[in-house]
Each structure stands twice: as structure tokens, then as C-alpha cells.
Design an enzyme around this catalytic site. Sequence first.
Site, PDB file in Angstrom:
ATOM      1  N   CYS A 232      35.633  17.557  27.940  1.00 55.51           N
ATOM      2  CA  CYS A 232      34.921  16.723  28.815  1.00 55.51           C
ATOM      3  C   CYS A 232      35.359  15.202  28.546  1.00 55.51           C
ATOM      4  CB  CYS A 232      33.454  16.890  28.968  1.00 55.51           C
ATOM      5  SG  CYS A 232      32.916  18.427  29.337  1.00 55.51           S
TER       6      CYS A 232
ATOM      7  N   ARG B 225      41.296  16.218  28.847  1.00 54.71           N
ATOM      8  CA  ARG B 225      40.186  16.830  28.040  1.00 54.71           C
ATOM      9  C   ARG B 225      39.346  17.708  28.802  1.00 54.71           C
ATOM     10  NH1 ARG B 225      38.331  12.600  24.501  1.00 54.71           N
ATOM     11  NH2 ARG B 225      36.323  13.618  24.189  1.00 54.71           N
TER      12      ARG B 225
ATOM     13  N   TRP C  23      34.872  20.316  30.955  1.00 52.92           N
ATOM     14  CA  TRP C  23      35.393  21.506  30.311  1.00 52.92           C
ATOM     15  C   TRP C  23      34.203  22.395  30.206  1.00 52.92           C
ATOM     16  CZ3 TRP C  23      34.738  24.331  25.819  1.00 52.92           C
ATOM     17  CH2 TRP C  23      35.531  25.394  25.704  1.00 52.92           C
TER      18      TRP C  23
ATOM     19  N   ASN D  47      29.107  14.582  27.683  1.00 56.01           N
ATOM     20  CA  ASN D  47      30.143  15.383  27.008  1.00 56.01           C
ATOM     21  C   ASN D  47      29.475  16.027  25.669  1.00 56.01           C
ATOM     22  OD1 ASN D  47      32.503  16.213  25.631  1.00 56.01           O
ATOM     23  ND2 ASN D  47      32.973  14.338  25.019  1.00 56.01           N
ATOM     24  N   GLY D  48      29.678  17.068  25.425  1.00 56.73           N
ATOM     25  CA  GLY D  48      28.943  17.598  24.321  1.00 56.73           C
ATOM     26  C   GLY D  48      27.841  18.782  24.627  1.00 56.73           C
TER      27      GLY D  48
ATOM     28  N   GLU E  34      52.477  29.914  15.052  1.00 55.95           N
ATOM     29  CA  GLU E  34      52.370  28.910  16.080  1.00 55.95           C
ATOM     30  C   GLU E  34      53.002  29.615  17.222  1.00 55.95           C
ATOM     31  OE1 GLU E  34      51.129  26.269  16.888  1.00 55.95           O
ATOM     32  OE2 GLU E  34      52.449  25.111  18.023  1.00 55.95           O
TER      33      GLU E  34
ATOM     34  N   LYS F  39      51.413  29.344  21.014  1.00 56.28           N
ATOM     35  CA  LYS F  39      52.147  28.755  22.184  1.00 56.28           C
ATOM     36  C   LYS F  39      52.429  29.557  23.351  1.00 56.28           C
ATOM     37  CE  LYS F  39      51.814  25.366  21.347  1.00 56.28           C
ATOM     38  NZ  LYS F  39      51.164  24.337  20.213  1.00 56.28           N
TER      39      LYS F  39
ATOM     40  N   GLU G  15      49.102  30.523  25.251  1.00 59.65           N
ATOM     41  CA  GLU G  15      48.384  29.236  25.425  1.00 59.65           C
ATOM     42  C   GLU G  15      48.782  28.950  26.988  1.00 59.65           C
ATOM     43  OE1 GLU G  15      49.063  25.707  22.605  1.00 59.65           O
ATOM     44  OE2 GLU G  15      47.009  26.112  23.539  1.00 59.65           O
TER      45      GLU G  15
ATOM     46  N   HIS H 192      52.023  47.903   8.129  1.00 56.85           N
ATOM     47  CA  HIS H 192      50.659  48.385   7.719  1.00 56.85           C
ATOM     48  C   HIS H 192      49.720  48.430   8.903  1.00 56.85           C
ATOM     49  CE1 HIS H 192      51.618  48.011   3.493  1.00 56.85           C
ATOM     50  NE2 HIS H 192      52.206  46.746   4.033  1.00 56.85           N
TER      51      HIS H 192
ATOM     52  N   LYS I 245      42.312  19.721  25.807  1.00 53.98           N
ATOM     53  CA  LYS I 245      43.072  19.222  24.620  1.00 53.98           C
ATOM     54  C   LYS I 245      42.269  18.959  23.532  1.00 53.98           C
ATOM     55  CE  LYS I 245      46.979  17.068  23.034  1.00 53.98           C
ATOM     56  NZ  LYS I 245      47.999  17.944  22.581  1.00 53.98           N
TER      57      LYS I 245
END
Length: 605
Positions: free
Chosen positions: A2, A27, A74, A98-99, A477, A481, A484, A500, A600
Site C-alpha cells: 500500500c 507498492r 495491496w 498502510n499496515g 531464484e 522469477k 512471479e 529423492h 514490491k
Amino acid sequence: MCGIIGIAGHGAVTERLLDGLKRLEYRGYDSSGIAVLTKGQLERRRAEGKIKNLEVRIGNEPLDGQIGIAHTRWATHGVPNEINAHPHQSGRVAVVHNGIIENFLELRESLAGERTFETETDTEVVAHLMDIELAKGHSPRDAFATTLKQLKGAYAFGLIIDENPNEIYCARAGSPLALGIGDKEHYLGSDAMAMAQLTNKLIYLEEGDWAIIRPEDYEIFDENDTPVERETTIISGGPAMAEKGNFPHFMLKEIYEQPDTVTNTLTNYLDDLRQRPDMPAELDFKDFDRVIIIACGTAYYAGMVAKYWFEQVAELAVDIDVASEFRYRRPVLDKRSLFIAVSQSGETADTLAALRYCKDNGLKTAALVNVMTSTMAREADIALPIKAGPEIGVASTKAFTSQLTALAALSLAAAVARGKLSRAEDIRLTAELTSLPRKITDALELDGHIKGIASELAKASSAFYLGRGSQVPIALEGALKLKEISYIHAEGYAAGELKHGPIALIEDGTPVIILAPYDELFEKTISNLQEVASRGARITLITDSVGAEAAGQMAADMIVIPTSDPFIAPIMTTIAVQLLSYHAAVHLGTDVDQPRNLAKSVTVE
Ligand code: M6R
């Protein structure tokens, strides 16, 4: 998570608030909204989805004023629709937040007979509480102070009041918030980026602070409601840094910036004259027996690579964990450990909490961050910059390679300080690091070739990334990538681990991307390649020219990166996996810079 922007000014604010929201869209981008005071009357507009939808709404139903607050969301509580979009209003009060208000259910229950709730959010209760205090006849200042005392959780707020034409109220506890100083105007924003077009003069509120901003002045109070002064910070770097230029996406621009951004990182950590790592004076690795690296997501994978470096080059033990687990598992801490938080934003809630936990337990703390004005940079004993410049694409790219570069330099500094590296080896490995910008430039030449391979990968519903040693974190990574931004299911694995269990998932045509530069583990990784190839996997081998020669015809596709020392090889293979995921996502037509469900900066747990 947010974004908040507010303007207490003399001129019209709507266009400027929209501009601030666009800068904050990284954000969160589920919904957005604006509330302004027009001749003292409160009006608001909100829209589901991206900021452009809000622009259309305002185009159809214009509003303007000289005081306003705005928000890009968000979602945490309540689905991402217009009803749940901020600002939330109750009576005379509109609030952006925000929060997370942790006691919101309890507060909602307590107001159930008295108030009707329109939304499913935790935020709406704040507007009701404030409106109730005002209705009791309290001044806005007293009403705000009383409202804050009823809240538990992490928050940053901006709040305006109908018929109170000159003021914005704001508060910070757990989520960052800054005041901006302009010319007979004042601002508030979640970060410097929000206010980049307006001012470079900021005051970061401290934990528990609240403030009143007016066009002509501002007042700041601490958690005990005592007036306080806070330091003014001048931010360098201009708004132009956040433009896309000729690139179709920020992500591609940021991938291509890496020769420069890695150079910036190196310049910060390597002393050219002595050709050895140049470290902050307050960081002496002789003081430590152990390093604890804590991070989330991509930053965590950078920390995983660093474990190989610190242990192999500096013989210094490293514990690494994801922040969300570390902070709750009551880790056994030793005072001779150096804690390093790795975070692009410097605001990730779990990483910040881990830093505070270690600091409270008497450990020396360092924050390796991109945003030097962030909470982590300000709270850690030592702030270590990565100097990658603003990263706008939600998928982290240039920040990752700069985190790796800085951590590699730190591991060399540790090795030198601990007497574990000969002068000749120090010079050789430092030279390897300084060759990175040139080699990354060469690797970027592979873009067209990788694009072709990515168009095949884009047809898959699932993919695997395999590596050994310091390539394991890059496999993780690469898979992250791909997930996402292309929404293709992907898993990263240590190549030896596949048999395994996960090998059961390999069938005809399953894409397996194998990271195997020619090093001491190459032969073993190639054996694993053969295991999956013989079960029908379609192999893309990322290797160097020696590896390509040795592998012969085993892979369907080959990405031959510039030959490098194993020390820097993880940074080189990163470039290939970044381009692979980028092109797969573009091929599928996803929203590369703002993928679904992500933000982000993750400032909630
Ligand atoms: O700002 P941070 O580095 O603390 O963020 C950590 C993660 O949220 C971040 O790396 C995330 O995993 C990225 N979207 C990955 O591309």
C-alpha cells in the site's frame, strides 16, 4: 505494501496526488482512491484496479481541492474491490492506511450497535473511531490522539476531516511514513519516491510519532503526545530516475542496467588503489565468529549464495533463514555473531522485525539495503548500501545482482580480516569481481537467443531449475522469477536432491533448466542432467564454453554465458535466468512489472 501520499497546499492537488500514486503503484495495485477538501467539504473518488481506472473515474466525476490524501492498495483484509478501496470514510473523516490494525475485529464488535460498517477492511474502524471522538466535541487534535491510543498493530495513516479545511493528520507505528517540506506546502508519503516530484526535503517520522501538516507549517508529536523535532533529510537523485526510457518494461530496463548498477556497488566496496575490499570502518570481521543472514524472497537467495562465499573464502560460519521463520523460532544467539539483514526496500516487515530482535539481544546489526533512507538502514548499527538505484519492477533483478556483488565483497573483506586469504588470492578474486560489469554486458548479448528459448518455455505448465553448490540459490531464484511474472509453476532444486522425490514429476517435454558452469561440480550436475533427460525432460543447459564443449549434444537448448571464475559464476547465471523468465512472461502477455497479487514492498507479516 500500500502507498500513501498527501498534500496540504495552496494549488490544486488532484493531478499531483495521481502522479504520486503512479510512483507508488509498485507498492500495490489492487485499487486506489483520493479524498480532498474542496472549500472545506470532503469528497472522495475510488476505483478497483490500477491507477488508470481512478484517472478515468475522476475524468468522469472531477474533484479538486487544496488538501488531499490518496492511496494505492495491496489487499490484506477484504477483497480488492471499490468498496474496500481507500480512503475509507465515516461521517466527517476520511482515512488512508498502510499496515494492519490487529485489534480491528474487537473494535468493530465494540462499535456494532452504534455504527454501520460498509467494508470488510481493518481500516474503516479508524474512520469511525475518529468520527465518534469528533462527535463528542473534541478538537481534531485530541480526537486523533485518543483514536491512536485505541489501535494495536502496524500502521501509517493519513486522515482529513470535513469542515477542517487546513489540516492533514498522520501517524506512524510500524509502517514507514515521511513528511515532505515544500514551498508553503507540506506533504506526506510512504516513501521518498511518492514525493519525488514535489520535494527532496523529508522528515522521517519515528516509531509512534504522529503529525499535523498544514500548507504553512507542521507539528510532530511523539507517542506520549509531546511535541518533538525530527531531523530533516535531503534526498539526492531526481524523479527522472524512475522513467522507463525506451524499454517496454521497467524489468527489462533494470536487467540492462546491471553493468552500471554492479559497477556502482563495486565502487562502494572495492578500493581501487589497494585493489581490495574497502569496508566501513565500524565493520571489523575479526570481531565475529559467525554471521546470521536474514531476508525474504529474492534477497534471501542472495543471502544463500553469501553463505557459500563466507564459509568457503573466509571460513566464517553463516546461519541463514527466511525472516518470517527466524523471528518466531526463538533462535539461540551468540553475541559474537554479526547480524546482516538483506533487503532491497529496507522496509520488509519480517526482516525489520528480525533486525530489531537481534539488536535487542545485543548483536551487532548491519542492513544491506538499496534504499538508504529506509527504516532498516536507519535502525541497524551499520547501513551497507548496494547502490542499485530505484528498482520499480516488482520482480527484483538489479537489486539481486548488487546484493550478490556487495556480499561477495564483504566475504572477501572477512577473509582478509581473518587472515584466510593470501594477498595473491585476494587480488585475483577482487579482479574477478571487477570483471563483472564487462561480463554482464557480454551476457546481455544473449538476449535474442534466450528469447527464442523462452518462447518454448512459455508453453509449459511447470518447470524445474537445478544447480549444485552456489548455483542452488540461483536455481531457486530462477524458479521464483518465472513463477512471479509468468505464473508458470516452477521449482528450484539442488540437482542431487531430485531423485529423492521430485523426479516423479518429470515427464515427456517437462522443461528442466540446468545451471552448470564448468566447475568442480560440473560432472555431477551433468549426471543429474542425464537422469532427467532419460525420463523425457527438455533440457536447457546454462553453462560456459568449456561446459558446452563437455556437454556435447545432451541439451535441447544451451545458453553459453561468458567464462568466469566459480566465485562470480552465480552472478553470471543470474542474468540468463532473468532474461528467460522476462521473455516467457512477455510471450504470455502478463503484466511483467506489476504481476498479480504481488507488491514490491511487503510491509505486513
Ligand atoms: O525489499 P526486500 O528485498 O526485503 O523484498 C524481499 C522480497 O519481498 C522480494 O525479494 C520479492 O521476493 C521479489 N518480488 C522477488 O522478485
